[in-house]
Design a protein around this motif. Structure first.
Motif, PDB file in Angstrom:
ATOM      1  N   ALA A  29      -3.430   6.807  -5.014  1.00 27.31           N
ATOM      2  CA  ALA A  29      -3.425   7.699  -6.182  1.00 27.31           C
ATOM      3  C   ALA A  29      -4.514   7.386  -7.197  1.00 27.31           C
ATOM      4  O   ALA A  29      -5.179   8.310  -7.704  1.00 27.31           O
ATOM      5  CB  ALA A  29      -2.043   7.669  -6.843  1.00 27.31           C
ATOM      6  N   PRO A  30      -4.760   6.104  -7.560  1.00 32.80           N
ATOM      7  CA  PRO A  30      -5.817   5.839  -8.547  1.00 32.80           C
ATOM      8  C   PRO A  30      -7.217   6.181  -8.040  1.00 32.80           C
ATOM      9  O   PRO A  30      -8.112   6.453  -8.834  1.00 32.80           O
ATOM     10  CB  PRO A  30      -5.686   4.327  -8.806  1.00 32.80           C
ATOM     11  N   LEU A  31      -7.395   6.169  -6.715  1.00 37.11           N
ATOM     12  CA  LEU A  31      -8.713   6.432  -6.143  1.00 37.11           C
ATOM     13  C   LEU A  31      -9.015   7.917  -6.016  1.00 37.11           C
ATOM     14  O   LEU A  31     -10.167   8.339  -6.108  1.00 37.11           O
ATOM     15  CB  LEU A  31      -8.818   5.802  -4.751  1.00 37.11           C
ATOM     16  N   LEU A  32      -7.981   8.716  -5.781  1.00 32.09           N
ATOM     17  CA  LEU A  32      -8.176  10.099  -5.366  1.00 32.09           C
ATOM     18  C   LEU A  32      -9.066  10.913  -6.301  1.00 32.09           C
ATOM     19  O   LEU A  32     -10.023  11.551  -5.835  1.00 32.09           O
ATOM     20  CB  LEU A  32      -6.825  10.787  -5.166  1.00 32.09           C
ATOM     21  N   PRO A  33      -8.818  10.936  -7.608  1.00 31.04           N
ATOM     22  CA  PRO A  33      -9.674  11.773  -8.456  1.00 31.04           C
ATOM     23  C   PRO A  33     -11.134  11.334  -8.455  1.00 31.04           C
ATOM     24  O   PRO A  33     -12.046  12.175  -8.506  1.00 31.04           O
ATOM     25  CB  PRO A  33      -9.048  11.644  -9.847  1.00 31.04           C
ATOM     26  N   HIS A  34     -11.367  10.028  -8.380  1.00 30.56           N
ATOM     27  CA  HIS A  34     -12.745   9.527  -8.389  1.00 30.56           C
ATOM     28  C   HIS A  34     -13.455   9.841  -7.073  1.00 30.56           C
ATOM     29  O   HIS A  34     -14.639  10.215  -7.065  1.00 30.56           O
ATOM     30  CB  HIS A  34     -12.735   8.015  -8.646  1.00 30.56           C
TER      31      HIS A  34
END
Length: 238
Positions: A29-34
């Motif tokens: 989840a923390p990686l997805l937008p980036h």
């Protein structure tokens, strides 16, 4: 930039592997937008002129799609896989095995979305590409045929599905041996079709064989074992 995108793709792949091992879907989840921002920005660059950049970008879209499949966001997964397919077709040509891999991935999500005709077309095209590239008796071809069998089963073409699963099974048995987990998966698939065709004895034999292989090759609490056990129990009680 290609090196940076390759790093992001590797990071995404490692994270997806950890999710597969642990079942902790929050890891991505923390990686997805980036990752999506990086892929979208790279998409507007002249990637057609840089094979390494294009290859890394297609791989990144594929890893993003893999995570979206894990969280059942099929609509967004489809968009990502279409980007990967577009890039690989442009760089490697429409008959490259990389394109066949993209088509298999796209067929899976189309099937999940209920577009069975679209899924069938994707799998059939992937099969044509891989047969031309590798010949009719290759594990990649077996994967294509298995996928096609699954969508034919969903379409109600049980005879066609049975033929696909039997062909894929023969290929995997030759290349992987008779006790490989991939063989067990095909045997289970075949059992489900035989059950739907009313051949309960044949289905039971398939499920028993798949269960023997999985119990020998996988941890005792593996979900594949539970799935085949449930299939076998349903046959016993019919």
């Amino acid at each position: 930039l290609s090196s940076f995108l390759s790093f992001l793709s590797s990071l995404a792949s490692e994270t997806n592997d950890r999710i597969d091992r642990t079942g902790d879907y929050t890891l991505f989840a923390p990686l997805l937008p980036h990752l999506r921002t990086a892929a979208e920005r790279a998409q507007i660059l002249p990637w057609q002129q840089d094979t390494k950049l294009a290859d890394a970008l297609a791989a990144l879209w594929t890893e993003i799609a893999y995570n979206l499949r894990a969280i059942a966001d099929y609509a967004e997964e489809k968009k990502c896989l279409e980007q990967a397919l577009h890039i690989d077709e442009a760089i490697f040509g429409p008959k490259n095995p990389k394109v066949a891999t993209d088509l298999n991935n796209l067929g899976d999500v189309l099937q999940a979305l209920g577009d069975l005709a679209g899924a069938r077309a994707a799998f059939e095209r992937a099969l044509r590409i891989d047969e031309a590239a590798f010949g009719p008796d290759h594990p990649e071809v077996a994967t294509d045929v298995n996928n096609l069998g699954a969508v034919l089963q969903d379409l109600g073409d049980l005879a066609g599905a049975r033929g696909c699963f039997e062909r894929a099974l023969r290929i995997f048995e030759r290349h992987l041996g008779e006790d490989h987990p991939n063989v067990a998966t095909l045997v289970n698939n075949l059992g489900l079709v035989l059950q739907a065709l009313g051949d309960l004895a044949g289905a039971r034999e398939c499920f028993q064989r798949a269960l023997r292989i999985f119990r020998a090759k996988l941890p005792p609490d593996h979900p594949y074992i539970r799935t085949v056990e449930e299939n076998l129990q349903r046959i016993i009680h019919e």
